[in-house]
Enzyme design. Structure first.
Site, PDB file in Angstrom:
ATOM      1  N   ARG A 112      55.694  31.741  66.865  1.00  0.00           N
ATOM      2  CA  ARG A 112      54.380  32.239  67.340  1.00  0.00           C
ATOM      3  C   ARG A 112      54.077  33.668  66.900  1.00  0.00           C
ATOM      4  NH1 ARG A 112      55.634  29.194  71.977  1.00  0.00           N
ATOM      5  NH2 ARG A 112      54.399  27.285  71.974  1.00  0.00           N
ATOM      6  N   LYS A 134      43.954  39.436  56.397  1.00  0.00           N
ATOM      7  CA  LYS A 134      43.564  38.040  56.151  1.00  0.00           C
ATOM      8  C   LYS A 134      44.760  37.352  55.501  1.00  0.00           C
ATOM      9  CE  LYS A 134      38.589  37.710  55.385  1.00  0.00           C
ATOM     10  NZ  LYS A 134      37.581  37.356  54.375  1.00  0.00           N
ATOM     11  N   GLU A 176      37.702  44.507  41.679  1.00  0.00           N
ATOM     12  CA  GLU A 176      37.565  44.694  43.140  1.00  0.00           C
ATOM     13  C   GLU A 176      37.321  46.173  43.461  1.00  0.00           C
ATOM     14  OE1 GLU A 176      37.335  42.062  44.989  1.00  0.00           O
ATOM     15  OE2 GLU A 176      38.430  40.474  43.947  1.00  0.00           O
ATOM     16  N   LYS A 214      38.265  49.965  52.171  1.00  0.00           N
ATOM     17  CA  LYS A 214      38.567  48.661  52.783  1.00  0.00           C
ATOM     18  C   LYS A 214      38.980  48.869  54.237  1.00  0.00           C
ATOM     19  CE  LYS A 214      40.120  44.129  52.695  1.00  0.00           C
ATOM     20  NZ  LYS A 214      40.790  43.027  52.060  1.00  0.00           N
ATOM     21  N   GLU A 224      35.291  39.514  60.216  1.00  0.00           N
ATOM     22  CA  GLU A 224      34.170  39.187  59.327  1.00  0.00           C
ATOM     23  C   GLU A 224      32.951  38.621  60.050  1.00  0.00           C
ATOM     24  OE1 GLU A 224      35.399  37.763  55.441  1.00  0.00           O
ATOM     25  OE2 GLU A 224      33.461  36.789  55.198  1.00  0.00           O
ATOM     26  N   ARG A 228      32.274  43.147  57.033  1.00  0.00           N
ATOM     27  CA  ARG A 228      33.370  42.686  56.162  1.00  0.00           C
ATOM     28  C   ARG A 228      32.871  41.680  55.122  1.00  0.00           C
ATOM     29  NH1 ARG A 228      39.726  41.558  57.798  1.00  0.00           N
ATOM     30  NH2 ARG A 228      40.401  41.304  55.657  1.00  0.00           N
ATOM     31  N   ASN A 232      32.406  40.360  49.924  1.00  0.00           N
ATOM     32  CA  ASN A 232      32.180  39.169  49.094  1.00  0.00           C
ATOM     33  C   ASN A 232      31.129  39.394  48.013  1.00  0.00           C
ATOM     34  OD1 ASN A 232      34.029  37.532  50.518  1.00  0.00           O
ATOM     35  ND2 ASN A 232      32.539  37.332  52.159  1.00  0.00           N
ATOM     36  N   HIS A 235      31.254  37.579  44.808  1.00  0.00           N
ATOM     37  CA  HIS A 235      32.087  36.384  45.026  1.00  0.00           C
ATOM     38  C   HIS A 235      31.259  35.112  45.143  1.00  0.00           C
ATOM     39  CE1 HIS A 235      34.978  39.513  45.656  1.00  0.00           C
ATOM     40  NE2 HIS A 235      35.955  38.675  45.916  1.00  0.00           N
ATOM     41  N   HIS A 239      32.605  32.542  42.692  1.00  0.00           N
ATOM     42  CA  HIS A 239      33.260  31.291  43.102  1.00  0.00           C
ATOM     43  C   HIS A 239      32.700  30.106  42.346  1.00  0.00           C
ATOM     44  CE1 HIS A 239      34.668  33.047  47.209  1.00  0.00           C
ATOM     45  NE2 HIS A 239      35.563  33.222  46.267  1.00  0.00           N
ATOM     46  N   HIS A 252      40.508  35.367  39.115  1.00  0.00           N
ATOM     47  CA  HIS A 252      39.536  35.569  40.190  1.00  0.00           C
ATOM     48  C   HIS A 252      38.716  36.858  39.978  1.00  0.00           C
ATOM     49  CE1 HIS A 252      37.830  35.702  44.176  1.00  0.00           C
ATOM     50  NE2 HIS A 252      38.390  36.886  44.382  1.00  0.00           N
TER      51      HIS A 252
HETATM   52  N1  LIG Z   1      43.942  38.559  52.055  1.00  0.00           N
HETATM   53  C1  LIG Z   1      42.920  39.082  51.453  1.00  0.00           C
HETATM   54  O1  LIG Z   1      42.141  39.854  52.028  1.00  0.00           O
HETATM   55  C2  LIG Z   1      42.699  38.781  50.004  1.00  0.00           C
HETATM   56  C3  LIG Z   1      41.763  39.512  49.271  1.00  0.00           C
HETATM   57  C4  LIG Z   1      41.628  39.234  47.914  1.00  0.00           C
HETATM   58  C5  LIG Z   1      42.399  38.231  47.343  1.00  0.00           C
HETATM   59  N2  LIG Z   1      43.283  37.537  48.093  1.00  0.00           N
HETATM   60  C6  LIG Z   1      44.132  36.492  47.493  1.00  0.00           C
HETATM   61  O2  LIG Z   1      44.991  37.116  46.563  1.00  0.00           O
HETATM   62  C7  LIG Z   1      45.351  36.173  45.572  1.00  0.00           C
HETATM   63  C8  LIG Z   1      45.237  36.830  44.217  1.00  0.00           C
HETATM   64  O3  LIG Z   1      46.121  37.916  44.187  1.00  0.00           O
HETATM   65  P1  LIG Z   1      46.676  38.488  42.809  1.00  0.00           P
HETATM   66  O4  LIG Z   1      45.545  38.744  41.903  1.00  0.00           O
HETATM   67  O5  LIG Z   1      47.597  39.567  43.157  1.00  0.00           O
HETATM   68  O6  LIG Z   1      47.414  37.221  42.189  1.00  0.00           O
HETATM   69  P2  LIG Z   1      48.950  36.770  42.156  1.00  0.00           P
HETATM   70  O7  LIG Z   1      49.611  37.042  43.450  1.00  0.00           O
HETATM   71  O8  LIG Z   1      48.948  35.365  41.674  1.00  0.00           O
HETATM   72  O9  LIG Z   1      49.561  37.706  41.043  1.00  0.00           O
HETATM   73  C9  LIG Z   1      49.101  37.598  39.713  1.00  0.00           C
HETATM   74  C10 LIG Z   1      50.275  37.435  38.746  1.00  0.00           C
HETATM   75  O10 LIG Z   1      50.917  38.695  38.573  1.00  0.00           O
HETATM   76  C11 LIG Z   1      52.310  38.550  38.768  1.00  0.00           C
HETATM   77  N3  LIG Z   1      52.816  39.849  39.210  1.00  0.00           N
HETATM   78  C12 LIG Z   1      52.778  40.377  40.455  1.00  0.00           C
HETATM   79  N4  LIG Z   1      53.205  41.652  40.429  1.00  0.00           N
HETATM   80  C13 LIG Z   1      53.538  41.925  39.160  1.00  0.00           C
HETATM   81  C14 LIG Z   1      54.030  43.080  38.494  1.00  0.00           C
HETATM   82  N5  LIG Z   1      54.217  44.226  39.160  1.00  0.00           N
HETATM   83  N6  LIG Z   1      54.277  43.011  37.174  1.00  0.00           N
HETATM   84  C15 LIG Z   1      54.032  41.858  36.482  1.00  0.00           C
HETATM   85  N7  LIG Z   1      53.545  40.741  37.041  1.00  0.00           N
HETATM   86  C16 LIG Z   1      53.295  40.781  38.367  1.00  0.00           C
HETATM   87  C17 LIG Z   1      52.418  37.435  39.754  1.00  0.00           C
HETATM   88  O11 LIG Z   1      53.712  36.866  39.766  1.00  0.00           O
HETATM   89  C18 LIG Z   1      51.352  36.488  39.228  1.00  0.00           C
HETATM   90  O12 LIG Z   1      51.834  35.752  38.142  1.00  0.00           O
HETATM   91  C19 LIG Z   1      44.446  34.973  45.749  1.00  0.00           C
HETATM   92  O13 LIG Z   1      45.178  33.924  46.331  1.00  0.00           O
HETATM   93  C20 LIG Z   1      43.369  35.469  46.700  1.00  0.00           C
HETATM   94  O14 LIG Z   1      42.860  34.445  47.520  1.00  0.00           O
HETATM   95  C21 LIG Z   1      43.455  37.801  49.400  1.00  0.00           C
END
Ligand SMILES: NC(=O)c1ccc[n+]([C@@H]2O[C@H](COP(=O)([O-])OP(=O)(O)OC[C@H]3O[C@@H](n4cnc5c(N)ncnc54)[C@H](O)[C@@H]3O)[C@@H](O)[C@H]2O)c1
Length: 350
Positions: A112, A134, A176, A214, A224, A228, A232, A235, A239, A252
């Site tokens: 939990r 999130k 971003e 942020k 949100e 918040r 988007n 986005h 999307h 993305h």
């Molecule tokens: N929680 C939130 O508020 C929020 C906001 C925006 C995005 N997201 C989520 O985040 C995700 C995207 O995150 P991302 O862009 O970090 O993608 P990711 O986590 O897939 O990382 C991108 C790639 O970079 C690699 N990587 C990570 N660190 C590295 C480093 N230091 N050197 C070399 N390679 C490295 C990873 O292994 C992966 O292959 C999505 O799932 C999205 O939905 C969440």
């Protein structure tokens, strides 16, 4: 450099986001680090040199958005049971947004809810995903449809980890950053126009400003219900671009860059944004080698896709648009004819 989080709706939740070299971290409890093979092969050694814990286990899950599933969360939960974590134990998310979202969600579920901290290693996760609590996973019905608002106990952002990030991934994070500037801070946008993000000091400043913005947003609206949603920006269109290209052509952040250009065109049409500012945003995105062009094959289909977005509440599309540089407007009742007119500007056959 420390940015505080103080959630106004849930006063008891506060935590610090430290933007600096990773400090030595000492935990008087069991710790599980969740990471993937890419990040662990590059940076796990450094992480382990900085952590001291009663017991420490590493859980390595496959790399990729396609593994951001309930199945993987169950794998992490099973590892937590296998290592006999208790309610005082701690999870550490060590990776990009995928690792962060899943580790946070797992932490919210295990017995939990146990503590977790974020050590983000991509630019996108440092400036965006690791901040604000999130968490979640994707399902066959869409992205991030299962999850929880669950805040970390701390976030440690060490820009040094970004040195190994592939160029495209870095640029995706910059999208971003640009988003935050256009929506909230005109002077930050001006700063970015002249910023060389390859310079460590400037990059750190840019990360700090994004995190501050942020945090400012999340502090007002954790769940949100209002501001918040402004995060988007780009986005809603992005999307659809991701969806139309089966999530394979664009990262993305790249789709968000295209989405911002489209949102800006709509804002220009509505006379919220002037064409000169829209051009400046496009040029800035291009400076960071982000895509800004997209050919819409079928405007009607593109428009219909807006309604697949979980944020399109009550069958009306919520558009987040710039209202002058550094200001935003949320509009839900834009005439379909106007939206389609703008989409046509991006059409295959104008
Ligand atoms: N929680 C939130 O508020 C929020 C906001 C925006 C995005 N997201 C989520 O985040 C995700 C995207 O995150 P991302 O862009 O970090 O993608 P990711 O986590 O897939 O990382 C991108 C790639 O970079 C690699 N990587 C990570 N660190 C590295 C480093 N230091 N050197 C070399 N390679 C490295 C990873 O292994 C992966 O292959 C999505 O799932 C999205 O939905 C969440």
């Amino acid at each position: 450099m420390i940015v505080p989080i103080e959630l106004s709706q849930t006063q008891s939740i506060t935590y610090d986001i430290t933007i600096d070299s990773l400090p030595k971290l000492s935990f008087n409890r069991k710790v599980v680090v969740v990471t993937n093979p890419t990040v662990s092969s590059l940076h796990l050694k450094k992480l382990l040199e900085h952590i001291d814990a009663t017991k420490l286990h590493i859980v390595t899950i496959p790399d990729g958005e396609k593994y951001k599933t309930l199945n993987t969360v169950e794998t992490i939960l099973n590892e937590c049971f296998a290592h006999k974590l208790d309610r005082k134990s701690l999870l550490i998310a060590f990776g990009g947004g995928v690792i962060g979202d899943m580790t946070g969600f797992t932490a919210s579920l295990y017995q939990r809810g146990i503590d977790f901290i974020q050590i983000p290693t991509t630019l996108l996760s440092q400036v965006d995903a690791s901040v604000g609590g999130k968490t979640g996973v994707n399902t066959d019905y869409g992205k991030n449809l299962i999850g929880a608002f669950y805040q970390p106990k701390a976030v440690y952002i060490d820009p040094e980890f970004l040195k190994t990030l592939p160029k495209r991934e870095f640029a995706a994070g910059v999208a971003e950053i640009v988003k935050m500037a256009v929506m909230f801070d005109k002077s930050y946008f001006e700063f970015l126009k002249n910023a060389n993000l390859k310079d460590d000091r400037i990059l750190k400043d840019a990360i700090r400003r994004s995190v501050e913005l942020k945090a400012w947003v999340v502090n007002q609206d954790e769940k949100e219900a209002g501001i918040r949603a402004v995060l988007n920006y780009g986005h809603t269109f992005g999307h659809v671009v991701e969806n139309e290209t089966n999530y394979t052509t664009y990262l993305h952040g790249e789709a968000v860059a295209i989405g911002m250009v489209m949102a800006n065109a709509l804002a220009v049409e509505l006379e919220l944004f002037n064409a000169e500012d829209a051009k400046e945003v496009k040029l800035l995105l291009e400076k960071f080698e982000l895509p800004t062009e997209y050919k819409i094959k079928n405007v009607d289909e593109f428009y219909e896709h807006f309604f697949l977005d979980k944020k399109s509440a009550n069958n009306s599309i919520k558009f987040i648009l710039p209202d002058g540089m550094g200001e935003y407007k949320i509009i839900s009742d834009i005439d379909e004819v106007i939206v389609k007119k703008v989409l046509l500007e991006f059409g295959d056959t104008k």
